[in-house]
Design a protein around this motif. Sequence first.
Motif, mmCIF file in Angstrom:
data_model
loop_
_atom_site.group_PDB
_atom_site.id
_atom_site.type_symbol
_atom_site.label_atom_id
_atom_site.label_comp_id
_atom_site.label_asym_id
_atom_site.label_seq_id
_atom_site.Cartn_x
_atom_site.Cartn_y
_atom_site.Cartn_z
ATOM 1 N N ARG A 321 0.833 -1.200 0.000
ATOM 2 C CA ARG A 321 0.000 0.000 0.000
ATOM 3 C C ARG A 321 0.872 1.255 0.000
ATOM 4 O O ARG A 321 0.595 2.227 -0.726
ATOM 5 N N ASP A 322 1.915 1.236 0.801
ATOM 6 C CA ASP A 322 2.803 2.400 0.876
ATOM 7 C C ASP A 322 3.505 2.621 -0.465
ATOM 8 O O ASP A 322 3.638 3.756 -0.935
ATOM 9 N N TRP A 323 3.951 1.540 -1.080
ATOM 10 C CA TRP A 323 4.619 1.630 -2.384
ATOM 11 C C TRP A 323 3.683 2.209 -3.434
ATOM 12 O O TRP A 323 4.064 3.087 -4.216
ATOM 13 N N ASP A 325 1.048 4.119 -2.965
ATOM 14 C CA ASP A 325 0.676 5.502 -2.664
ATOM 15 C C ASP A 325 1.836 6.471 -2.866
ATOM 16 O O ASP A 325 1.641 7.582 -3.376
ATOM 17 N N ARG A 326 3.046 6.071 -2.495
ATOM 18 C CA ARG A 326 4.165 7.007 -2.465
ATOM 19 C C ARG A 326 5.021 6.975 -3.731
ATOM 20 O O ARG A 326 5.660 7.971 -4.046
ATOM 21 N N GLU A 327 5.046 5.832 -4.380
ATOM 22 C CA GLU A 327 5.937 5.727 -5.535
ATOM 23 C C GLU A 327 5.177 5.581 -6.845
ATOM 24 O O GLU A 327 5.368 6.358 -7.772
ATOM 25 N N SER A 329 2.030 6.095 -7.617
ATOM 26 C CA SER A 329 1.105 7.188 -7.951
ATOM 27 C C SER A 329 1.826 8.419 -8.477
ATOM 28 O O SER A 329 1.208 9.271 -9.133
ATOM 29 N N LEU A 330 3.116 8.537 -8.221
ATOM 30 C CA LEU A 330 3.871 9.691 -8.689
ATOM 31 C C LEU A 330 4.489 9.453 -10.071
ATOM 32 O O LEU A 330 5.037 10.371 -10.663
ATOM 33 N N GLU A 331 4.434 8.223 -10.540
ATOM 34 C CA GLU A 331 5.018 7.903 -11.840
ATOM 35 C C GLU A 331 3.927 7.825 -12.908
ATOM 36 O O GLU A 331 2.735 7.780 -12.614
ATOM 37 N N THR A 363 -8.408 0.358 -5.130
ATOM 38 C CA THR A 363 -7.602 1.508 -5.509
ATOM 39 C C THR A 363 -7.599 1.673 -7.027
ATOM 40 O O THR A 363 -8.152 0.861 -7.771
#
Length: 415
Positions: A321-323, A325-327, A329-331, A363
């Motif tokens: 989940r952290d991956w 959300d943080r990585e 989703s920014l790519e 998601t």
Amino acid sequence: MTADLPIDTSGLPGPLIADLVEQAQCAGAGRLALVGGAVRDLMLHQVHGDPWRDLPDLDLVLESSCVAFLHDFRQRLGSERVSEMHLHEQFGTAEATVDGVLLDLACARTETYPAPGENPQVVEGTIEQDLARRDFTVNAMALVLRREGSQQLLDPHRGREHLAKRQLAFLHKASVTDDPTRILRGARYGARLGFRLAPEALAQIQSTLTRWPWAWRVGDPLDAVPPALGTRLRMELELLLDREPWREALRLLQQWSAMPLLDGQLQQDLRLSRRLVQGVRLGLPALAVLVAAAADPLSLASRLQIPHQQQIWLGELIACRDWLDREVSLEAWTGWDAFDWTQRLEQQRWSPEAVALAVLDNTSFRRPLLRWWGRWRHVTSPVSARELMAQGMRPGPALGAALRREREQVLRQMR
């Protein structure tokens, strides 16, 4: 209330009941009674016209040592009829399989709770005292078995009255405080039998959870969790999810505002049943799916002491989940193909079960995660290692790299 009633016991194994009564009388033991769900379902069938529910086992209470009773019983009937027997002298209980029927036999007892939510302290008692320690009035009736065949019904807590109303009523005002797992049992019985909580029972659940009378609270150190908020709660959840119409049971728990007993977020989760349906279709354990929907899955998993492997999956789920959300989703992930997703997911070395749990989060990444779980991860090189070696390639890193390139080509052509 005690009554000699013409109760039709044709749904029970008559010869076995007669043998048990004869054993009790020959041994000079106290009264022997059928208790719990068997009596409840017998009354529902005979008095209220419910379909007969096949009994998976018979719960019996004896005013004497059930261990000695069952030991002598096996000696009298022989090992062919008593095919299995397990004696638990320290707990005053025993189980046996007789004529293919599972018997759960317990010494009549009374109990007190040293602290709310703890395991009770028990001492020998009468059948009436044994009934007083049970969860709901409809489960606190006993059929005293007698040789002459006229069975005596003990109903000291108005169980027949609540059966007629199809209500679940607790035996006393501290039932939930003493043992909060009774809430889950209520949901199990409500879902299975179509019963409603009596108004005072619903009020007891809601008022108890609002004031939270247990010394341990959510967020406190887990080594101080009382059994009824930890392992015993897990056991009730497993029964609910494995044996009952669980969708209705979970709906009842949310309707009663009872989910904070597990986790407050579960109370508000309108997708909880859908999540469980999808998770079971993916082959995931229902309990792990339920815990994954909590605000703090790892804490709840540890409190309930669910299997260690499932706790590992939940830890990987948190990382996934952290991956996402943080990585991710920014790519520019919307342009990723099957190979891009497969490469990135497999670099993380998460188990397929953890990714399947992430699929259930609804998601933006649900579709590619599901495709990886269902298809892409199973893709292999169209050329085998043996075929490459036949072409002259030697075993080693170069062979592995060649197999990976072949697999990559297949993945790049997939959607």
